[in-house]
Design an enzyme around this catalytic site. Sequence first.
Site, PDB file in Angstrom:
ATOM      1  N   GLY A 267       0.807  -1.224   0.000  1.00  0.00           N
ATOM      2  CA  GLY A 267       0.000   0.000   0.000  1.00  0.00           C
ATOM      3  C   GLY A 267       0.834   1.265   0.000  1.00  0.00           C
TER       4      GLY A 267
ATOM      5  N   LYS B 121       1.571   1.115  16.162  1.00  0.00           N
ATOM      6  CA  LYS B 121       0.370   0.548  16.766  1.00  0.00           C
ATOM      7  C   LYS B 121       0.437   0.716  18.285  1.00  0.00           C
ATOM      8  CE  LYS B 121       0.121  -0.772  12.543  1.00  0.00           C
ATOM      9  NZ  LYS B 121      -0.493   0.130  11.570  1.00  0.00           N
TER      10      LYS B 121
END
Length: 340
Positions: free
Chosen positions: A213, A294
């Site tokens: 991506g 994260k």
Amino acid sequence: MPAQTLAARPGHWLWTCRAGFEPHLYEELEWAGANPRLLGEALVESEDVPSPPPAFARAGYRVVTSLTGRTPEETAEEAARAVMALPGRGPRVVQAFTPDTPRGNTLTAPAEALEAAVRARLPSERLLDDAQRAREAGALLVGLCVAPDGVTVVGAVPAREALSLAAGGRRRMKRAGESPSRAAMKLEEALDGLAFEPGRGDVCVDLGAAPGGWTQRLVARGARVIAVDPAKLMPELAANRRVQHVQESAFSYAPEEPVDWLFCDMAWRPLEVAQLLAKWGRKGWVRHLVANIKLPMKDKNPVLLRVRHTLREEGGWEGLTVRQLYHDRDEVTVTAHRMK
């Protein structure tokens, strides 16, 4: 959380955030000694602006006035007067927004009507329509927050000091049809907030690249990408002449020579990722950093403190920003640079 939305106090700061992250933003402001107060879903107030700015805030405005119990016409009149009374002779960018919550989103039409009504009452020569030009124009961002329970808050912030140029910090990126995941939109939003971005001739390393991506969006900008991941890339990327796929762990890879940009979006433990990014800075392998880290389900702020410390003190990264952007979920986006 208050049963009804509270009005923000003039002279204080209004912060917007992702719904459900109010406690984390509140805690962050409390730790900074900014005396926060919960106003409602996705809205937190503080007396001061902390340094560095809160990671969990999407946008922040110094409160000019709060309006409650007015008709739409009265609200528009008072809001316009408040905007006219703001100091400075530079242009204004007027943006209405609602809290990013189910209740807030039902107020989109009234917010759009208020923005149009306020703009109609202001001299056209004082208005700037293109928010993306606000910083270079020295403009003032004026936020009209239309919240549930009949609360409207008027706030302002110099564009050059704003966390985001988007209304309420809700910077929606369009998802390209060929993009493999939401990851591409996270990268586009991160680059949108930088003074410059990778382009033709730049060499980028994308750690944890698969399925591609971020690599895809970097190649579209003309950059050459070293995509590091044991897993496979999309076939069209693997065949691209400007993509070099290195099938090994991001933690063991080392570049043959310094590169321009380091990108990282790995689903991995945050402190280990921070140590990896610090190594790249400490060894002088790269000049610019964009990474997505994260966060754990609990203790988000303690982890963020350690991430900041690791990147600054162990990695020597400068100009560090840590932000939860619109397209981020349980994660934050980090940007930084190294001097030559």
